[in-house]
Design a protein around this motif. Structure first.
Motif, PDB file in Angstrom:
ATOM      1  N   TYR A   1       3.912  10.922   7.159  1.00  0.00           N
ATOM      2  CA  TYR A   1       4.849  10.003   7.793  1.00  0.00           C
ATOM      3  C   TYR A   1       5.315   8.988   6.760  1.00  0.00           C
ATOM      4  CZ  TYR A   1       2.647  11.968  11.961  1.00  0.00           C
ATOM      5  OH  TYR A   1       2.160  12.832  12.909  1.00  0.00           O
ATOM      6  N   VAL A   2       6.584   8.540   6.934  1.00  0.00           N
ATOM      7  CA  VAL A   2       7.169   7.540   6.043  1.00  0.00           C
ATOM      8  C   VAL A   2       7.631   6.363   6.890  1.00  0.00           C
ATOM      9  CG1 VAL A   2       9.066   7.028   4.453  1.00  0.00           C
ATOM     10  CG2 VAL A   2       7.895   9.236   4.342  1.00  0.00           C
ATOM     11  N   ALA A   3       7.295   5.153   6.432  1.00  0.00           N
ATOM     12  CA  ALA A   3       7.777   3.958   7.128  1.00  0.00           C
ATOM     13  C   ALA A   3       9.302   3.947   7.083  1.00  0.00           C
ATOM     14  CB  ALA A   3       7.200   2.705   6.486  1.00  0.00           C
TER      15      ALA A   3
ATOM     16  N   GLY B   1       7.680   2.765  14.202  1.00  0.00           N
ATOM     17  CA  GLY B   1       8.661   2.901  13.143  1.00  0.00           C
ATOM     18  C   GLY B   1       8.263   3.801  11.991  1.00  0.00           C
ATOM     19  N   TYR B   2       7.430   4.805  12.217  1.00  0.00           N
ATOM     20  CA  TYR B   2       7.112   5.799  11.181  1.00  0.00           C
ATOM     21  C   TYR B   2       7.822   7.105  11.515  1.00  0.00           C
ATOM     22  CZ  TYR B   2       3.788   3.030   8.556  1.00  0.00           C
ATOM     23  OH  TYR B   2       3.222   2.058   7.753  1.00  0.00           O
ATOM     24  N   LEU B   3       8.319   7.744  10.478  1.00  0.00           N
ATOM     25  CA  LEU B   3       9.109   8.961  10.630  1.00  0.00           C
ATOM     26  C   LEU B   3       8.328  10.145  10.091  1.00  0.00           C
ATOM     27  CD1 LEU B   3      12.447   7.486   9.217  1.00  0.00           C
ATOM     28  CD2 LEU B   3      11.719   7.557  11.620  1.00  0.00           C
ATOM     29  N   LEU B   4       8.306  11.242  10.879  1.00  0.00           N
ATOM     30  CA  LEU B   4       7.638  12.451  10.406  1.00  0.00           C
ATOM     31  C   LEU B   4       8.407  13.001   9.211  1.00  0.00           C
ATOM     32  CD1 LEU B   4       5.477  14.664  10.728  1.00  0.00           C
ATOM     33  CD2 LEU B   4       7.081  15.848  12.265  1.00  0.00           C
ATOM     34  N   ALA B   5       7.698  13.213   8.110  1.00  0.00           N
ATOM     35  CA  ALA B   5       8.346  13.666   6.883  1.00  0.00           C
ATOM     36  C   ALA B   5       8.002  15.117   6.538  1.00  0.00           C
ATOM     37  CB  ALA B   5       7.943  12.762   5.719  1.00  0.00           C
ATOM     38  N   TYR B   6       6.753  15.538   6.846  1.00  0.00           N
ATOM     39  CA  TYR B   6       6.336  16.869   6.372  1.00  0.00           C
ATOM     40  C   TYR B   6       5.029  17.229   7.057  1.00  0.00           C
ATOM     41  CZ  TYR B   6       4.802  20.456   2.985  1.00  0.00           C
ATOM     42  OH  TYR B   6       4.373  21.612   2.394  1.00  0.00           O
TER      43      TYR B   6
ATOM     44  N   TRP C   1       3.553   2.623   2.842  1.00  0.00           N
ATOM     45  CA  TRP C   1       4.809   3.352   2.700  1.00  0.00           C
ATOM     46  C   TRP C   1       4.707   4.768   3.282  1.00  0.00           C
ATOM     47  CZ3 TRP C   1       7.466   2.470  -2.718  1.00  0.00           C
ATOM     48  CH2 TRP C   1       7.605   1.101  -2.958  1.00  0.00           C
ATOM     49  N   VAL C   2       3.609   5.451   2.933  1.00  0.00           N
ATOM     50  CA  VAL C   2       3.427   6.838   3.342  1.00  0.00           C
ATOM     51  C   VAL C   2       2.056   6.988   3.997  1.00  0.00           C
ATOM     52  CG1 VAL C   2       3.336   9.259   2.605  1.00  0.00           C
ATOM     53  CG2 VAL C   2       4.901   7.665   1.457  1.00  0.00           C
ATOM     54  N   LEU C   3       2.004   7.760   5.090  1.00  0.00           N
ATOM     55  CA  LEU C   3       0.738   8.070   5.755  1.00  0.00           C
ATOM     56  C   LEU C   3       0.464   9.571   5.618  1.00  0.00           C
ATOM     57  CD1 LEU C   3       1.184   6.166   9.153  1.00  0.00           C
ATOM     58  CD2 LEU C   3       0.156   5.308   7.039  1.00  0.00           C
ATOM     59  N   VAL C   4      -0.803   9.906   5.352  1.00  0.00           N
ATOM     60  CA  VAL C   4      -1.251  11.305   5.372  1.00  0.00           C
ATOM     61  C   VAL C   4      -2.418  11.360   6.348  1.00  0.00           C
ATOM     62  CG1 VAL C   4      -2.025  13.288   4.040  1.00  0.00           C
ATOM     63  CG2 VAL C   4      -0.673  11.516   2.930  1.00  0.00           C
ATOM     64  N   VAL C   5      -2.235  12.082   7.461  1.00  0.00           N
ATOM     65  CA  VAL C   5      -3.255  12.100   8.513  1.00  0.00           C
ATOM     66  C   VAL C   5      -3.613  13.557   8.814  1.00  0.00           C
ATOM     67  CG1 VAL C   5      -3.893  11.290  10.804  1.00  0.00           C
ATOM     68  CG2 VAL C   5      -2.166  10.044   9.486  1.00  0.00           C
TER      69      VAL C   5
ATOM     70  N   VAL D   1       0.884  -1.164   0.000  1.00  0.00           N
ATOM     71  CA  VAL D   1       0.000   0.000   0.000  1.00  0.00           C
ATOM     72  C   VAL D   1       0.922   1.214   0.000  1.00  0.00           C
ATOM     73  CG1 VAL D   1      -1.728   1.302   1.268  1.00  0.00           C
ATOM     74  CG2 VAL D   1      -1.841  -1.198   1.216  1.00  0.00           C
ATOM     75  N   HIS D   2       0.922   1.959  -1.081  1.00  0.00           N
ATOM     76  CA  HIS D   2       1.921   3.016  -1.254  1.00  0.00           C
ATOM     77  C   HIS D   2       1.584   4.261  -0.449  1.00  0.00           C
ATOM     78  CE1 HIS D   2       2.509   0.362  -4.822  1.00  0.00           C
ATOM     79  NE2 HIS D   2       3.760   0.516  -4.429  1.00  0.00           N
ATOM     80  N   PHE D   3       0.295   4.539  -0.270  1.00  0.00           N
ATOM     81  CA  PHE D   3      -0.033   5.592   0.703  1.00  0.00           C
ATOM     82  C   PHE D   3      -1.418   5.347   1.286  1.00  0.00           C
ATOM     83  CE2 PHE D   3      -1.774   7.736  -3.097  1.00  0.00           C
ATOM     84  CZ  PHE D   3      -2.960   8.265  -2.632  1.00  0.00           C
TER      85      PHE D   3
END
Length: 400
Positions: free
Chosen positions: A201-203, A188-193, A161-165, A135-137
């Motif tokens: 967030y990015v895995a 294990g998710y990293l804040l990206a933007y 891969w990517v979360l948008v919340v 699942v890419h996002f």
């Protein structure tokens, strides 16, 4: 690129994931398939995925416009079951959280409570995402219910891969991510933007994508807003209609010019004919033959009058005189019972004459008792002309 999303979410995601062909997405709180849609551009590029929308109207729109997607008419929470959902007048504000909807009601929005079926994010992965598929996002926009959605997933097993919340309270800039962000960071998710409305967030296993979140949407993303595209299309349509109207005006002007030319030609022809006719009137031969023409007209009138006198033609003077005399005779006889009796006794001896006189009497009676339009048939030509003029003047006087 055409951006359909509310806050350029699709621009950021496309920059990060455009190298993926036929990617896969999950949209929780999908709302409209076109308006403010994060997934519309991706679907048009050949991606597909899962749209979860409990509103029946929008769900039906997804069924008709997204045949390659899996569309689910449910809400998402931390547990499966049935819950009350509050559908607002503004569909984008609907929520499972009653306290959120109460705030909207204080702002003047109406709401309607309905029971909806509720599932979990983990259940969606198990049922609709193939094993070893990516699942890419994943986008989560559930109007204040984000924490419950996040709690309902096995993040060790199901890892987009990517979360948008969405990270602010509905219809405000007040951030509310503090209550659910630790869950994502701990798995294990990293804040990206962060864009002021959402947090991305990015895995950690896809940490190479973080670099592409460095800048906000900008000119190098080469995108155009859907609203701008619509405005340009409407402007183009208006321009085309204006061009068509101008062409029609030019055609009408050309037709008018041709009509003017025809009228000018006809006027020239009429003038030429008038000149020719005037030259005939001024010619010596026309003047010499004038007595002959006068004599011819008089002879024609005399002949017609003579024929009328001889044949008692309908409307001729002799016929009218005789009819008047006979009518006067009838009135005189009717006034004298003695004379009428003698005549009747005499006519009884001659049935044929009696029948003939009855026919004549009927015709005379019809003449004097008929409508004015029928009497016109008994008038001469000049009398008819005078009668018509008098009748017109009388009618005009009555109308005025």
């Amino acid at each position: 690129m055409i951006s359909y999303a509310q806050n350029f979410e699709d621009v950021i995601l496309w920059r990060v994931l455009k190298h993926i062909e036929n990617g896969f997405y999950i949209d929780i709180g999908a709302w409209s398939p076109d308006v403010d849609s994060v997934t519309k551009w991706f679907y048009d590029q050949g991606w597909h995925g899962i749209n979860i929308e409990p509103n029946p109207d929008f769900y039906n729109k997804y069924i008709s416009s997204r045949p390659n997607d899996k569309n689910i008419k449910k809400a998402v929470s931390s547990e499966k079951g049935v819950m009350d959902m509050f559908f607002c007048d503004n569909p984008g504000l609907s929520s499972l959280d009653e306290s959120v909807v109460k705030q909207h009601e204080r702002l003047g929005f109406g709401s309607q409570k309905e029971e909806v079926e509720v599932t979990t994010l983990n259940d969606i992965f198990q049922k609709y995402v193939k094993v070893d598929s990516s699942v890419h996002f994943l986008k989560i926009d559930v109007e204040g219910f984000e924490k419950n959605v996040i709690k309902g997933n096995d993040w060790e097993k199901n890892r987009p891969w990517v979360l948008v919340v969405e990270a602010t309270l509905p219809m405000s800039q007040e951030e509310n991510y503090i209550e659910w962000e630790p869950i994502l960071l701990n798995v294990g998710y990293l804040l990206a933007y962060a864009d002021g409305l959402n947090r991305y967030y990015v895995a950690k296993e896809h940490g190479e994508l973080l670099e592409k979140f460095k800048y906000p949407p900008n000119v190098f993303d080469n995108f155009k807003l859907f609203s701008q595209l619509n405005a340009e299309q409407r402007a183009d349509q208006a321009e085309r209609r204006a061009d068509q109207a101008e062409r029609r005006a030019d055609q009408a002007e050309q037709r008018t010019e041709r009509a003017d030319q025809i009228v000018e030609g006809m006027n020239s022809l009429v003038n030429a004919l008038n000149c020719e006719l005037q030259s005939i009137y001024n010619s010596i031969s026309w003047k010499i033959t004038k007595p002959i023409r006068i004599a011819k007209r008089m002879a024609k009138r005399f002949w017609l009058g003579f024929v009328a006198w001889i044949t008692f033609k309908r409307g001729s003077r002799p016929r009218r005189v005789i009819l008047r005399l006979l009518w006067a005779l009838k009135i005189y006889i009717d006034k004298s019972p003695y004379l009428r009796t003698k005549i009747v006794n005499l006519l009884n001896r001659c049935p044929k004459v009696k029948n003939r006189l009855r026919i004549i009497e009927s015709n005379i009676s019809d003449y004097y008792t008929s409508s004015s339009s029928e009497q016109d048939n008994y008038l001469g030509l000049r009398a008819k002309e005078i009668y018509i003029k008098l009748k017109a003047e009388i009618d005009n006087f009555r109308e005025s």
